[in-house]
Design an enzyme around this catalytic site. Structure first.
Site, PDB file in Angstrom:
ATOM      1  N   VAL A 264       0.829  -1.210   0.000  1.00 47.57           N
ATOM      2  CA  VAL A 264       0.000   0.000   0.000  1.00 47.57           C
ATOM      3  C   VAL A 264       0.860   1.256   0.000  1.00 47.57           C
ATOM      4  O   VAL A 264       0.663   2.164  -0.809  1.00 47.57           O
ATOM      5  CB  VAL A 264      -0.954  -0.017   1.223  1.00 47.57           C
TER       6      VAL A 264
ATOM      7  N   GLU B  43      -7.792   2.187   2.461  1.00 52.82           N
ATOM      8  CA  GLU B  43      -7.312   1.945   1.093  1.00 52.82           C
ATOM      9  C   GLU B  43      -8.089   0.780   0.481  1.00 52.82           C
ATOM     10  O   GLU B  43      -8.295  -0.236   1.128  1.00 52.82           O
ATOM     11  CB  GLU B  43      -5.809   1.624   1.135  1.00 52.82           C
TER      12      GLU B  43
ATOM     13  N   LYS C 186      -6.388  -3.107  -5.133  1.00 54.69           N
ATOM     14  CA  LYS C 186      -6.230  -4.559  -5.256  1.00 54.69           C
ATOM     15  C   LYS C 186      -4.812  -4.846  -5.724  1.00 54.69           C
ATOM     16  O   LYS C 186      -4.354  -4.222  -6.698  1.00 54.69           O
ATOM     17  CB  LYS C 186      -7.179  -5.132  -6.324  1.00 54.69           C
ATOM     18  N   GLU C 187      -4.124  -5.772  -5.067  1.00 57.74           N
ATOM     19  CA  GLU C 187      -2.820  -6.174  -5.575  1.00 57.74           C
ATOM     20  C   GLU C 187      -3.002  -6.740  -6.976  1.00 57.74           C
ATOM     21  O   GLU C 187      -4.008  -7.387  -7.265  1.00 57.74           O
ATOM     22  CB  GLU C 187      -2.191  -7.221  -4.639  1.00 57.74           C
TER      23      GLU C 187
ATOM     24  N   GLY D  92      -7.461 -15.813  -0.415  1.00 57.50           N
ATOM     25  CA  GLY D  92      -6.298 -15.715   0.472  1.00 57.50           C
ATOM     26  C   GLY D  92      -5.862 -14.265   0.497  1.00 57.50           C
ATOM     27  O   GLY D  92      -6.688 -13.361   0.381  1.00 57.50           O
TER      28      GLY D  92
ATOM     29  N   CYS E 157      -5.432  -9.486   3.055  1.00 56.08           N
ATOM     30  CA  CYS E 157      -6.556  -8.676   3.546  1.00 56.08           C
ATOM     31  C   CYS E 157      -7.778  -9.482   3.960  1.00 56.08           C
ATOM     32  O   CYS E 157      -8.150  -9.468   5.128  1.00 56.08           O
ATOM     33  CB  CYS E 157      -6.941  -7.642   2.498  1.00 56.08           C
TER      34      CYS E 157
ATOM     35  N   LYS F 242      -7.679 -11.914   7.229  1.00 53.41           N
ATOM     36  CA  LYS F 242      -7.484 -11.231   8.524  1.00 53.41           C
ATOM     37  C   LYS F 242      -8.596 -10.206   8.772  1.00 53.41           C
ATOM     38  O   LYS F 242      -9.011 -10.011   9.913  1.00 53.41           O
ATOM     39  CB  LYS F 242      -6.102 -10.592   8.595  1.00 53.41           C
TER      40      LYS F 242
ATOM     41  N   ARG G 243       0.685 -14.441   1.040  1.00 54.88           N
ATOM     42  CA  ARG G 243       0.098 -14.495   2.382  1.00 54.88           C
ATOM     43  C   ARG G 243      -1.259 -15.197   2.326  1.00 54.88           C
ATOM     44  O   ARG G 243      -2.115 -14.840   1.533  1.00 54.88           O
ATOM     45  CB  ARG G 243      -0.027 -13.070   2.955  1.00 54.88           C
TER      46      ARG G 243
HETATM   47  P1  NAD Z   1       3.085  -4.710   3.972  1.00 51.86           P
HETATM   48  O1  NAD Z   1       3.407  -5.729   4.983  1.00 51.86           O
HETATM   49  O2  NAD Z   1       3.317  -4.989   2.524  1.00 51.86           O
HETATM   50  O3  NAD Z   1       3.839  -3.347   4.300  1.00 51.86           O
HETATM   51  C1  NAD Z   1       3.987  -2.821   5.580  1.00 51.86           C
HETATM   52  C2  NAD Z   1       5.345  -2.123   5.669  1.00 51.86           C
HETATM   53  O4  NAD Z   1       5.446  -1.455   6.925  1.00 51.86           O
HETATM   54  C3  NAD Z   1       6.532  -3.100   5.591  1.00 51.86           C
HETATM   55  O5  NAD Z   1       7.403  -2.694   4.563  1.00 51.86           O
HETATM   56  C4  NAD Z   1       7.190  -2.989   6.968  1.00 51.86           C
HETATM   57  O6  NAD Z   1       8.585  -3.159   6.925  1.00 51.86           O
HETATM   58  C5  NAD Z   1       6.804  -1.579   7.350  1.00 51.86           C
HETATM   59  N1  NAD Z   1       6.880  -1.310   8.789  1.00 51.86           N
HETATM   60  C6  NAD Z   1       6.618  -2.150   9.819  1.00 51.86           C
HETATM   61  N2  NAD Z   1       6.841  -1.531  10.981  1.00 51.86           N
HETATM   62  C7  NAD Z   1       7.239  -0.275  10.692  1.00 51.86           C
HETATM   63  C8  NAD Z   1       7.604   0.851  11.467  1.00 51.86           C
HETATM   64  N3  NAD Z   1       7.581   0.820  12.791  1.00 51.86           N
HETATM   65  N4  NAD Z   1       7.983   1.982  10.830  1.00 51.86           N
HETATM   66  C9  NAD Z   1       8.003   2.023   9.477  1.00 51.86           C
HETATM   67  N5  NAD Z   1       7.658   0.995   8.680  1.00 51.86           N
HETATM   68  C10 NAD Z   1       7.279  -0.131   9.286  1.00 51.86           C
HETATM   69  O7  NAD Z   1       1.555  -4.341   4.220  1.00 51.86           O
HETATM   70  P2  NAD Z   1       0.482  -3.865   3.131  1.00 51.86           P
HETATM   71  O8  NAD Z   1      -0.027  -5.039   2.373  1.00 51.86           O
HETATM   72  O9  NAD Z   1       0.999  -2.679   2.394  1.00 51.86           O
HETATM   73  O10 NAD Z   1      -0.715  -3.411   4.096  1.00 51.86           O
HETATM   74  C11 NAD Z   1      -0.606  -2.241   4.895  1.00 51.86           C
HETATM   75  C12 NAD Z   1      -2.001  -1.948   5.453  1.00 51.86           C
HETATM   76  O11 NAD Z   1      -2.898  -1.655   4.382  1.00 51.86           O
HETATM   77  C13 NAD Z   1      -2.632  -3.109   6.218  1.00 51.86           C
HETATM   78  O12 NAD Z   1      -3.402  -2.601   7.264  1.00 51.86           O
HETATM   79  C14 NAD Z   1      -3.536  -3.752   5.183  1.00 51.86           C
HETATM   80  O13 NAD Z   1      -4.623  -4.431   5.759  1.00 51.86           O
HETATM   81  C15 NAD Z   1      -4.012  -2.541   4.394  1.00 51.86           C
HETATM   82  N6  NAD Z   1      -4.389  -2.812   3.010  1.00 51.86           N
HETATM   83  C16 NAD Z   1      -3.643  -3.663   2.258  1.00 51.86           C
HETATM   84  C17 NAD Z   1      -4.012  -3.885   0.929  1.00 51.86           C
HETATM   85  C18 NAD Z   1      -3.235  -4.831   0.070  1.00 51.86           C
HETATM   86  O14 NAD Z   1      -3.754  -5.218  -0.980  1.00 51.86           O
HETATM   87  N7  NAD Z   1      -2.038  -5.233   0.427  1.00 51.86           N
HETATM   88  C19 NAD Z   1      -5.138  -3.238   0.393  1.00 51.86           C
HETATM   89  C20 NAD Z   1      -5.857  -2.360   1.188  1.00 51.86           C
HETATM   90  C21 NAD Z   1      -5.478  -2.159   2.511  1.00 51.86           C
END
Ligand code: NAD
Length: 438
Positions: A11, A148, A151-152, A257, A260, A263, A328
């Protein structure tokens, strides 16, 4: 505008890059030094179509930079987005420890008035709790929520052309600033929806809960079709043309899977329990999905009543969906683990996800350079992710390569008749098995 993004994952990196592409100056912050080092050398830590070029261009033109230093990264920013992970805790609730750690750190280091925006998916009430933490910050912070919906696999397009932007705010001025920031993405008259932080937080969960429900619904109907001798593809066509229903998210498969849905559904269940309302529907959605991840394995077991010890399965697709490297909660991992536990061998191919699977499973399975290489010496083929390169194979060649001449398709990619007429037995989801025509 000058922006900081905390958390440079799927994201954060996509959002930061898209904002930079509109002319904003963006600093992406992450505590993972190897990720930031890589980005500084032009290495993109994830696979997302189109992202590499966009990151390179914006970094080269000076609008996008990367750091592990949060105080420095946020110092010049007018708006700070929190995009860190909110994984599932042991009790099923969303683990907010990283979000709160970042909020505390922003509170400590804030060097002037700022808008802080929680973009991570968080339960209702998180924004209020975070606001409490910021009460003693040296400078005023306006705290907003902005879930957000990208979609990946299509993240850049979703980010640049969202269906809507949802913000939860307490001050009109904050809504106005965020509306200005998002204006370049909303040029096709898509709405900017401003509401309370609690409603914004809930909107994200409600949207994912609805989408996951559709998937579990169609999977349950598919399983019923199979037993009843009906064809789920015909049934979904018959349903989907009803304008009240539509076709989206009504594809049966091997279960959802990703980072998102699983969980987030469990977080809704946990939220509902905490608030005393219960959530029988979400419990069922989650259970149907867990069961669905085993459907391919069960089909394999019934095809081989004497067991699969020593059998070799070619597996096409490991990522939880096509056009991503994200594994994941991927259904493919459930299948591979089941096959390994039963004494079978796995020869896998996925265009992008193999390095991530290798980190997890190492040499327990064989990684093939292409879909055809995965078939070498295999007894049967299992399809778990619908990458487009798997859609039109040469069935005669498959029949030649697969010793047992059988395909288990978890994504209903083919017309059963065409597969069977090539001499292959074809198991799919929600359709009667097509026996090989010999
Ligand atoms: P991700 O695991 O890909 O990225 C999270 C990042 O945060 C990682 O790079 C990690 O190293 C970093 N991080 C962890 N602790 C940190 C800190 N203390 N300071 C700075 N950086 C730190 O996660 P994501 O898939 O991007 O998801 C992030 C959020 O967005 C989640 O809440 C998820 O549910 C939500 N979201 C994800 C998607 C998706 O498709 N992946 C879509 C919509 C919403």
């Amino acid at each position: 505008m000058r922006l900081a993004i905390v958390g440079t994952g799927y994201v954060g990196l996509v959002t930061g890059t898209c904002f930079a592409d509109c002319g904003n100056t963006v600093v992406c912050i992450d505590k993972d030094a190897s990720k930031i080092d890589g980005l500084l050398q032009g290495k993109i830590p994830i696979y997302e179509p189109g992202l590499q070029e966009l990151v390179e261009r914006n970094a080269r033109e000076g609008r996008l930079s990367f750091t592990t230093d949060l105080p420095k990264g946020i110092s010049a920013a007018e708006v700070v987005f929190v995009c860190v992970g909110t994984p599932q805790s042991a009790d099923g609730s969303a683990d907010l420890s990283i979000v709160f750690e970042v909020i505390r750190s922003i509170g400590e280091h804030v060097n002037g008035p700022k808008i802080v925006v929680i973009k991570s998916t968080v339960p209702v009430g998180t924004n209020d709790r975070a606001l409490e933490m910021l009460k003693h910050a040296k400078h005023p912070v306006s705290l907003a929520s902005n879930p957000e919906f990208l979609k990946e696999g299509a993240a850049i397009d979703d980010c640049l052309r969202p269906d809507r932007i949802v913000v939860g705010v307490r001050e009109q001025a904050t809504a106005d600033t965020l509306k200005t920031l998002y204006a370049p993405f909303l040029r096709t008259e898509k709405p900017f929806l401003s509401m309370s932080p609690s409603s914004a937080e809930m909107t994200k969960y409600a949207a994912n809960a609805m989408l996951a429900t559709k998937i579990s619904f169609i999977n349950e109907m598919a399983n019923l079709c199979e037993r009843a001798g009906a064809d789920i593809n015909d049934v979904r066509r018959g349903m989907g043309h009803d304008a009240r229903i539509g076709f989206q998210f009504l594809f049966p498969g091997a279960g959802y899977g990703g980072s998102c849905f699983p969980k987030d559904i469990r977080a809704v269940i946990s939220m509902a329990n905490n608030l005393g309302s219960g959530s029988s529907l979400m419990l069922a959605v989650d259970q149907v999905n867990e069961d669905q991840k085993h459907v391919l394995g069960q089909k394999i077991k019934s095809q081989y009543p004497n067991g699969i010890t020593g059998k070799t399965f070619a597996i096409w697709g490991l990522a939880f969906k096509p056009r991503t490297d994200d594994i994941r909660e991927a259904p493919a991992l459930v299948l591979v683990n089941m096959l390994l536990a039963a004494g079978a061998n796995c020869q896998v191919h996925d265009p992008e996800a193999m390095p991530n699977v290798k980190r997890l499973l190492g040499d327990q399975i064989t990684y093939a350079a292409g879909p055809l290489q995965a078939l070498e010496g295999a007894d049967a083929l299992v399809i778990v992710t619908e990458w487009s390169e798997f859609r039109s194979p040469d069935f005669a060649l498959l029949a030649q390569k697969l010793k047992d001449k059988v395909i288990f398709d978890g994504r209903n990619l083919y017309e059963p008749k065409s597969v069977a007429s090539a001499g292959l037995t074809y198991h799919s989801i929600g359709r009667v098995t097509a026996q090989a025509e010999r």
